[in-house]
Design an enzyme around this catalytic site. Sequence first.
Site, short mmCIF file in Angstrom:
data_model
loop_
_atom_site.label_atom_id
_atom_site.label_comp_id
_atom_site.label_asym_id
_atom_site.label_seq_id
_atom_site.Cartn_x
_atom_site.Cartn_y
_atom_site.Cartn_z
N GLU A 210 -2.18 -5.12 -3.66
CA GLU A 210 -1.20 -4.34 -2.89
C GLU A 210 -0.11 -5.25 -2.33
OE1 GLU A 210 -3.60 -0.44 -1.29
OE2 GLU A 210 -3.59 -2.19 0.01
N ASP B 295 0.84 -1.20 0.00
CA ASP B 295 0.00 0.00 0.00
C ASP B 295 0.87 1.25 0.00
OD1 ASP B 295 -2.68 1.46 0.82
OD2 ASP B 295 -1.17 2.11 2.26
#
Lengths: 253, 253
Positions: free
Chosen positions: A115, A43
């Site tokens: 992610e 992320d």
Amino acid sequence: MVSPATLETALDYRFQDASLLEQALTHRSHSARHNERLEFLGDSVLNFVVAAMLFKRFAKIDEGDLSRLRANLVKQSSLAEIAQKLSLSQYLRLGEGELKSGGFRRPSILADTLEAIFGAIFLDSGFDAAQKAIARLYMPIIQGVDPKTLGKDPKTLLQELLQGRKLDLPTYTVVATHGAAHNQMFDVECSIPALDIKVSAPGSSRRAAEQLAATQAIAAVQALGLGKGAARRGRARKSAQLSLPVAVSQENK
Amino acid sequence: MVSPATLETALDYRFQDASLLEQALTHRSHSARHNERLEFLGDSVLNFVVAAMLFKRFAKIDEGDLSRLRANLVKQSSLAEIAQKLSLSQYLRLGEGELKSGGFRRPSILADTLEAIFGAIFLDSGFDAAQKAIARLYMPIIQGVDPKTLGKDPKTLLQELLQGRKLDLPTYTVVATHGAAHNQMFDVECSIPALDIKVSAPGSSRRAAEQLAATQAIAAVQALGLGKGAARRGRARKSAQLSLPVAVSQENK
């Protein structure tokens, strides 16, 4: 499960340590060596790489607009869309419960896994490799971004549309409520007197109804075919309202 | 203003393009070529680099704890502290209004400027240089981090402290309110019966008073000098409460 090698082809990246890819594909419902720490890492590398891409591509827009664009590009639904293009659901390692309840289709699981893959690439080969993989997926999207509108809500867009034509702001009025207190529906009317536009839309909250009404009002304004500063032609094309797929209340009903 | 060259020494980084450093030091109140876009970029490279450092240093903690640690390390007050160590306020380029109102001391301006500097280093020399500069400032901080406690609020810490000793949770009671409705103060008592601890603290909201009371209760528990599982010795050391710098209400007052 399809072999992860085909996923590597789709990503245009070959893992040195295949167990990192395996971990990135593993949901916490499947086993203890799952992808949540990798997701944290991924992320943050994703946020940075997209920030740098936007910074470079849009040299003139301010940091508020950069933030809005990035938020829109890295939000769950955007990630899940990319994950679908990669057919990521085929490679997920889910626990039995998640499998049965269709977890492989869930946007949150797809987004988190994507992610985690970015995080795994960073661990496997460093920043440049992660940047390259992210840029490859995001470049076509960022090329098509309209920095003036992406990620703005309909009420803001309508306001800007009218300000650009030097027209007064629209007004929103709750014209009806239906249903019991715990399950109420609202009808909101959006009115733009200068263009003779009145549209109304329902929603489970006042705010939701206002946003939907604004969406329809934008369509009504656009259907009028006004160029900037051409507001005075609005009245002549009033019939354009009727071409909308939504109920348009008449001014003098 | 001191020459930016001494700042470069403090950062252990020499800019190829000195105008990037100048821009990073320029507040929007000073001129149009200000640091807000650089701050956007710097914030995201900082978030990523700190994420990667935490990921590496704390191999066993979960992503929730990683997020909590990072949030604490990159928050405004933490950044402002680092900025102060670099004497950043000496180099700021502020508009006249900000200068007069002491903007060079404002934590938000210091924190934003430090982020902008990280962004400027990234633009000047790429990711590795930015990572190196950030790591140099953050490594000593991260070395000293206690991953179990950093960034947790006092009520959470007290709860965990008591759970670790297998004691019941504390209770919080509003024992008094003072002042008019728009400016009310609350006194909250935190009670831990098993340790005969009762402390009270004021706050401008119930929540603030509870947190302060929890802080004092933690001090009271620690003053008892209990090892884990040594709760039964608590009563014998009751007098330890009295050494606290806060009013400790007596149980039978």
